[in-house]
Each structure stands twice: as structure tokens, then as C-alpha cells.
Scaffold this active site. Structure first.
Site, PDB file in Angstrom:
ATOM      1  N   GLY A 239     -41.452 -26.941  -2.972  1.00 44.41           N
ATOM      2  CA  GLY A 239     -42.169 -27.848  -3.857  1.00 44.41           C
ATOM      3  C   GLY A 239     -42.472 -27.317  -5.238  1.00 44.41           C
ATOM      4  O   GLY A 239     -42.994 -28.049  -6.076  1.00 44.41           O
ATOM      5  N   GLU A 272     -40.480 -22.048   1.447  1.00 42.46           N
ATOM      6  CA  GLU A 272     -39.143 -22.654   1.518  1.00 42.46           C
ATOM      7  C   GLU A 272     -38.736 -23.267   0.174  1.00 42.46           C
ATOM      8  O   GLU A 272     -38.462 -24.472   0.096  1.00 42.46           O
ATOM      9  CB  GLU A 272     -39.129 -23.775   2.564  1.00 42.46           C
ATOM     10  CG  GLU A 272     -39.496 -23.359   3.962  1.00 42.46           C
ATOM     11  CD  GLU A 272     -39.709 -24.549   4.904  1.00 42.46           C
ATOM     12  OE1 GLU A 272     -39.635 -24.356   6.129  1.00 42.46           O
ATOM     13  OE2 GLU A 272     -39.961 -25.675   4.413  1.00 42.46           O
ATOM     14  N   PRO A 273     -38.709 -22.493  -0.891  1.00 41.99           N
ATOM     15  CA  PRO A 273     -38.348 -23.085  -2.183  1.00 41.99           C
ATOM     16  C   PRO A 273     -36.865 -23.389  -2.268  1.00 41.99           C
ATOM     17  O   PRO A 273     -36.026 -22.645  -1.753  1.00 41.99           O
ATOM     18  CB  PRO A 273     -38.724 -21.979  -3.181  1.00 41.99           C
ATOM     19  CG  PRO A 273     -38.624 -20.713  -2.393  1.00 41.99           C
ATOM     20  CD  PRO A 273     -38.923 -21.047  -0.965  1.00 41.99           C
ATOM     21  N   GLY A 274     -36.546 -24.493  -2.899  1.00 39.73           N
ATOM     22  CA  GLY A 274     -35.139 -24.829  -3.128  1.00 39.73           C
ATOM     23  C   GLY A 274     -34.909 -24.947  -4.620  1.00 39.73           C
ATOM     24  O   GLY A 274     -34.331 -24.091  -5.280  1.00 39.73           O
ATOM     25  N   ARG A 275     -35.467 -26.041  -5.188  1.00 44.74           N
ATOM     26  CA  ARG A 275     -35.276 -26.378  -6.590  1.00 44.74           C
ATOM     27  C   ARG A 275     -35.572 -25.207  -7.543  1.00 44.74           C
ATOM     28  O   ARG A 275     -34.798 -24.930  -8.457  1.00 44.74           O
ATOM     29  CB  ARG A 275     -36.232 -27.531  -6.918  1.00 44.74           C
ATOM     30  CG  ARG A 275     -36.039 -28.142  -8.287  1.00 44.74           C
ATOM     31  CD  ARG A 275     -37.196 -29.098  -8.594  1.00 44.74           C
ATOM     32  NE  ARG A 275     -37.540 -29.986  -7.521  1.00 44.74           N
ATOM     33  CZ  ARG A 275     -37.012 -31.198  -7.341  1.00 44.74           C
ATOM     34  NH1 ARG A 275     -36.125 -31.660  -8.189  1.00 44.74           N
ATOM     35  NH2 ARG A 275     -37.389 -31.946  -6.328  1.00 44.74           N
ATOM     36  N   TYR A 315     -34.094 -41.486  -8.660  1.00 42.26           N
ATOM     37  CA  TYR A 315     -35.505 -41.208  -8.995  1.00 42.26           C
ATOM     38  C   TYR A 315     -35.832 -41.497 -10.451  1.00 42.26           C
ATOM     39  O   TYR A 315     -36.931 -41.164 -10.904  1.00 42.26           O
ATOM     40  CB  TYR A 315     -35.836 -39.729  -8.754  1.00 42.26           C
ATOM     41  CG  TYR A 315     -35.342 -39.151  -7.462  1.00 42.26           C
ATOM     42  CD1 TYR A 315     -35.897 -39.544  -6.242  1.00 42.26           C
ATOM     43  CD2 TYR A 315     -34.345 -38.180  -7.449  1.00 42.26           C
ATOM     44  CE1 TYR A 315     -35.453 -38.991  -5.059  1.00 42.26           C
ATOM     45  CE2 TYR A 315     -33.899 -37.619  -6.267  1.00 42.26           C
ATOM     46  CZ  TYR A 315     -34.460 -38.033  -5.075  1.00 42.26           C
ATOM     47  OH  TYR A 315     -34.020 -37.487  -3.912  1.00 42.26           O
ATOM     48  N   CYS A 341     -19.431 -48.605 -10.712  1.00 44.88           N
ATOM     49  CA  CYS A 341     -19.755 -50.020 -10.863  1.00 44.88           C
ATOM     50  C   CYS A 341     -21.166 -50.328 -10.373  1.00 44.88           C
ATOM     51  O   CYS A 341     -21.357 -51.009  -9.360  1.00 44.88           O
ATOM     52  CB  CYS A 341     -18.745 -50.855 -10.098  1.00 44.88           C
ATOM     53  SG  CYS A 341     -17.089 -50.469 -10.616  1.00 44.88           S
ATOM     54  N   GLU A 342     -22.148 -49.791 -11.055  1.00 40.81           N
ATOM     55  CA  GLU A 342     -23.558 -50.007 -10.741  1.00 40.81           C
ATOM     56  C   GLU A 342     -24.313 -49.864 -12.044  1.00 40.81           C
ATOM     57  O   GLU A 342     -24.095 -48.881 -12.779  1.00 40.81           O
ATOM     58  CB  GLU A 342     -24.100 -48.904  -9.802  1.00 40.81           C
ATOM     59  CG  GLU A 342     -23.457 -48.789  -8.462  1.00 40.81           C
ATOM     60  CD  GLU A 342     -24.126 -49.651  -7.395  1.00 40.81           C
ATOM     61  OE1 GLU A 342     -25.171 -50.254  -7.660  1.00 40.81           O
ATOM     62  OE2 GLU A 342     -23.555 -49.704  -6.298  1.00 40.81           O
TER      63      GLU A 342
HETATM   64  N1  LLP Z   1     -39.154 -27.606   2.785  1.00 38.90           N
HETATM   65  C1  LLP Z   1     -39.156 -28.887   3.208  1.00 38.90           C
HETATM   66  C2  LLP Z   1     -39.711 -29.203   4.534  1.00 38.90           C
HETATM   67  C3  LLP Z   1     -38.617 -29.885   2.386  1.00 38.90           C
HETATM   68  O1  LLP Z   1     -38.634 -31.145   2.806  1.00 38.90           O
HETATM   69  C4  LLP Z   1     -38.106 -29.549   1.121  1.00 38.90           C
HETATM   70  C5  LLP Z   1     -37.527 -30.574   0.247  1.00 38.90           C
HETATM   71  C6  LLP Z   1     -38.125 -28.194   0.720  1.00 38.90           C
HETATM   72  C7  LLP Z   1     -38.672 -27.259   1.585  1.00 38.90           C
HETATM   73  C8  LLP Z   1     -37.610 -27.727  -0.607  1.00 38.90           C
HETATM   74  O2  LLP Z   1     -38.349 -28.261  -1.638  1.00 38.90           O
HETATM   75  P1  LLP Z   1     -38.165 -27.797  -3.164  1.00 38.90           P
HETATM   76  O3  LLP Z   1     -38.643 -26.384  -3.313  1.00 38.90           O
HETATM   77  O4  LLP Z   1     -36.736 -27.922  -3.504  1.00 38.90           O
HETATM   78  O5  LLP Z   1     -39.018 -28.757  -3.925  1.00 38.90           O
HETATM   79  N2  LLP Z   1     -33.639 -34.854  -3.572  1.00 38.90           N
HETATM   80  C9  LLP Z   1     -34.885 -34.662  -4.291  1.00 38.90           C
HETATM   81  C10 LLP Z   1     -35.773 -33.621  -3.659  1.00 38.90           C
HETATM   82  C11 LLP Z   1     -36.057 -33.889  -2.212  1.00 38.90           C
HETATM   83  C12 LLP Z   1     -36.713 -32.724  -1.555  1.00 38.90           C
HETATM   84  C13 LLP Z   1     -36.728 -32.856  -0.079  1.00 38.90           C
HETATM   85  N3  LLP Z   1     -37.391 -31.789   0.586  1.00 38.90           N
HETATM   86  C14 LLP Z   1     -34.552 -34.339  -5.749  1.00 38.90           C
HETATM   87  O6  LLP Z   1     -33.393 -34.448  -6.129  1.00 38.90           O
HETATM   88  O7  LLP Z   1     -35.431 -34.039  -6.530  1.00 38.90           O
END
Ligand code: LLP
Length: 411
Positions: A239, A272-275, A315, A341-342
Site C-alpha cells: 500500500g 508486502e509492497p508491490g508498487r 482508475y 475501440c473504446e
Molecule cells: N498485499 C495485498 C494483500 C494486496 O492486495 C496488494 C495489492 C498488495 C499487497 C500490494 O500493494 P501495493 O504495495 O502494490 O500497493 N491494480 C491497482 C492496484 C491493486 C492492488 C491490489 N492489491 C493499480 O494499478 O493501481
């Protein structure tokens, strides 16, 4: 102009680390994702040190970017992985991740996925469902596995300030288990002899601009587990936000890190960072196909679309658009659109851009997270190539799909 420690203009040309984007374009064409491995390592280390006082274990969220080179690099610097499907576990294992460093999460895990996770020996399963506990317990018994470490996912009933599609912690969300349900499970632990209820998990949303909701939710989590001393591991999900606009500043994770260090003493902490690890390390290259001026508008039609980068359509997300060759001077209000085509296939609305011409190349910035992983074959578009840059070197990490690839699964 410098955008971050890996991406800048040098002599008017956009560069990723020591590589001139034009060199990649000449060989690979467009649309193409490009990622800086150097920036990814740096982002990982920055988080690791921000949360050093809690000694947080960082599990990269594979849903943000599942590219194998990226997973390998993250594994090498000590990341674990957060996987939400059997497919993501497979990817992580293929990248040489140790199964014990994987947490398996998800609202609707299938029985075969749970069996795959258990037989692979994943470190944790984050549970969101009572039926899931039953599956885990019976499968662990069938395959004679060690008790499976489980973190129940708390739905703290706290609404995070973010895009409604990215909020997951309010009571009406499908995610997690509410406090009363978790208490009921803990009171019946002996029904699940093959489960070790050693953790609690929480993730209230993504792109969280302020930490207040997280801290409120954390208060609820701590109040809950006070009664269960067996729970020694707290997984706080992902997050952490990133800046998508050049003029945007986002809070550094320091305040959150400090609060966590103060309040989580004695606990084993996972994140659990992704972004925040991959977003600003990636860009999507596209070519201008046409320029169309009508109805008082300037449309620049590029060869990338919502099929390659869904975030603007889904979004209303903002990704800066930059010409690959820096052009000084006047700008024009421009609608950057894709060929799909959207009407939603609008990658950049009302952008101030230098006049662009057919054949010019542009980059959609901050596209390293939830870009390629959300790409589709809509309109029978082959998915783009992925290139990784490592210092002076670059290579095609995933080749562009072909028309034949589009038919691969049909008779
Ligand atoms: N852990 C859980 C349980 C999650 O559901 C998520 C993201 C993460 C970790 C990683 O979150 P982050 O650090 O990346 O914020 N598709 C959307 C984002 C959806 C995120 C879903 N869950 C976008 O493009 O912004």
C-alpha cells in the site's frame, strides 16, 4: 531533467541508467515496457532500511510485476514474495525463490492452489475464509505436511483514503475476516490440528496517501491479538504510495516506519509492497501513429493502449507522457489516445506536450507496477515486449507476442 535516480534526459535523449532509449527502440520497437533493475534494487533497499528498526521481512507483491528477471533480482537482494494465485507461486519458484519465502494470499484460493502451495512448502498462507481453513487442514493431513503456518487476514473495518477500487479494509469489502469471526476461529483452533495460527495479516488498500487509516487499523489489530499470545507475526500488507505526477510529493514511509517500530516491538513483522518497489522503475514506450486535429482538440494516437496499460481506463490513473527526444518550446493541449475501440482508451487527458508528429516516440512514465501484469490481448493485440536495463547493459526479458501466440490455445 532528472525524474529519478535512473531516468533522466541526457543530451536531449531519454535515458534509463546508462542506456539511451533510442538504442532499445531501434532493436525492439514499440510498444515496449522498459525496467531499470538498478532502480528496483534501490527502491527495495530504501524500504528495507526505512523499516530496519522493525526488522521487517519484505515480500514483494508479484501482482505488481511478475517479470522473471525482476523477481530474480529481488530474490537476490533478499526479498520474499507475496503471491495471490498458483500461477504467481509458479512464477516465483521459477525465479528461484525459496518456497519458505513465499506468502500465499487471496480471497478465493482453489483447492488445487492450496494443495500446490502446501506441497511446495510456502512459508505462510494468508487466510480470508473459513472454508479455506478446512481445505488447508485436510490437505495438510493428506500429504502429511508439517502444520501449515497461517495468518488470518483481518478486515479492520477502516476505510482507506484511496481510489475506491483500491480500498480493501472497510467492512463492506470482500476482503479479510472481521474481528468477531477471527475471535471465533481462535476459540476453535483445536478443530484444525494441522494449522499453526501464528500470524495475523492486514492490507487496507493500495496507493495509501496518508498513514492515518493504517495506524487506526493497526490499533484494532493490536487490540485483537493482545488476547492471543501465540500470534507473533504481523503482516501489514502493501500500500505504500508512489508519485505519479512530477509535481506530486508523497509522504515518506518514515512516520509509518517509526510508529511500527514503536508499536510492534517483539513481533515478527512482514510487509508486502508491490508498487513502491517497481512503479517508478518502469516505463512504456510508444510511437505516435497519427495526429488528428478536430473539434478544437489535438489527438495524438499512439501504438500503446488500454490493452498494454489499463490503469488510466480502469482508475482514471495519471501517467506522465514524455517525448523520447526532449523538445523545448511551446506546448499544445493534447489528448494521448490508443487505437483500441473504446472511448476509455485515453492514456493522457489534456496534457501539455510539445507538438508531436507521426513517428515520434513517447514514454508513459511510472508504468512498472500493474502495467504488464494487467495487460491483455484485447482487440487481438499481441502483448508488448519487456526490456530490462542493468547499468550499461540491456536485454529483451520477454519477447513481444506474435500473431501465432494469439492462436496458441485454439484448435
Ligand atoms: N498485499 C495485498 C494483500 C494486496 O492486495 C496488494 C495489492 C498488495 C499487497 C500490494 O500493494 P501495493 O504495495 O502494490 O500497493 N491494480 C491497482 C492496484 C491493486 C492492488 C491490489 N492489491 C493499480 O494499478 O493501481
Amino acid at each position: 531533467m532528472v525524474f529519478n535516480s535512473s531516468i533522466r534526459y541526457l543530451d536531449e535523449g531519454l535515458r534509463v541508467d546508462n542506456v539511451d532509449i533510442e538504442a532499445i527502440l531501434r532493436e525492439v520497437g514499440t510498444p515496449t515496457y522498459v525496467y531499470s533493475l538498478r532502480r528496483i534494487r534501490e527502491n527495495f533497499h530504501r524500504l528495507k532500511s526505512a523499516f530496519a528498526a522493525t526488522n521487517a521481512g519484505i515480500h514483494f507483491s508479484v501482482k505488481a510485476n511478475g517479470n522473471l528477471d525482476i523477481l530474480r533480482v529481488l530474490g537476490d537482494v533478499g526479498a520474499g514474495f507475496d503471491c495471490v494465485s498458483g500461477g504467481e507461486i509458479f512464477r516465483a519458484l521459477k525465479s528461484c525463490a525459496k518456497a519458505a519465502d513465499i506468502v500465499f494470499a487471496g480471497v478465493g484460493k482453489t483447492r488445487p492452489e492450496i494443495a500446490y502451495a502446501i506441497t511446495s512448502g510456502v512459508g505462510w498462507i494468508n487466510v480470508e475464509n473459513l472454508g479455506e481453513l478446512h481445505h488447508i487442514d485436510t490437505i495438510a493431513a493428506e500429504v502429511d505436511a508439517e502444520p501449515v503456518r497461517v495468518a488470518l487476514r483481518l478486515n479492520p473495518e477502516v476505510t482507506a483514503k484511496t481510489h475506491p477500487y483500491m480500498a480493501t479494509g472497510h467492512g463492506a469489502a470482500k476482503f479479510g475476516l472481521t474481528v468477531d469471526v477471527i475471535r471465533a476461529v481462535f476459540s476453535r483452533q483445536e478443530r484444525y490440528p494441522h494449522i499453526d495460527f501464528a500470524g495475523i495479516h492486514m492490507h487496507i488498500g493500495s496507493q495509501l496517501g496518508d498513514t492515518d487509516a493504517t495506524l487506526t487499523a493497526l490499533g484494532k489489530l493490536l487490540a485483537l491479538i493482545e488476547d492471543y499470545p501465540r500470534v507473533k507475526t504481523i503482516n501489514l500488507g502493501g500500500g505504500l504510495p508512489v508519485a505519479y505526477r512530477f509535481d506530486e510529493t508523497i509522504p515518506r514511509p518514515d512516520r509509518l516506519a517509526e510508529e511500527l517500530a514503536r508499536r510492534l516491538r517483539g513481533y515478527n513483522v512482514l510487509l508486502e509492497p508491490g508498487r513502491s518497489i517497481v512503479a517508478d522503475a518502469g516505463l512504456l514506450l510508444a510511437e505516435v501513429l497519427y495526429v488528428k486535429r478536430q473539434a478544437g482538440q489535438t489527438f495524438v494516437v499512439v501504438d500503446a493502449s488500454m490493452a498494454e496499460l489499463l490503469r488510466p481506463a480502469l482508475y482514471g490513473a495519471h501517467h506522465e507522457v514524455l517525448p523520447i527526444r526532449h523538445i523545448e518550446g511551446e506546448t499544445v493541449t493534447t489528448q494521448v489516445v490508443g487505437p483500441v475501440c473504446e472511448s476509455a482508451d485515453l492514456l493522457g487527458r489534456d496534457r501539455q506536450l510539445p507538438p508531436l508528429n507521426q513517428g515520434d516516440k513517447v514514454a508513459l512514465m511510472t508504468a512498472g507496477a500493474y502495467g504488464m501484469t494487467m495487460a491483455s490481448n484485447y482487440n487481438a493485440r499481441p502483448r508488448p515486449a519487456e526490456v530490462v536495463v542493468d547499468g550499461d547493459r540491456w536485454w529483451v526479458s520477454r519477447r513481444r507476442e506474435t500473431f501465432d501466440d494469439l492462436l496458441r490455445f485454439e484448435n
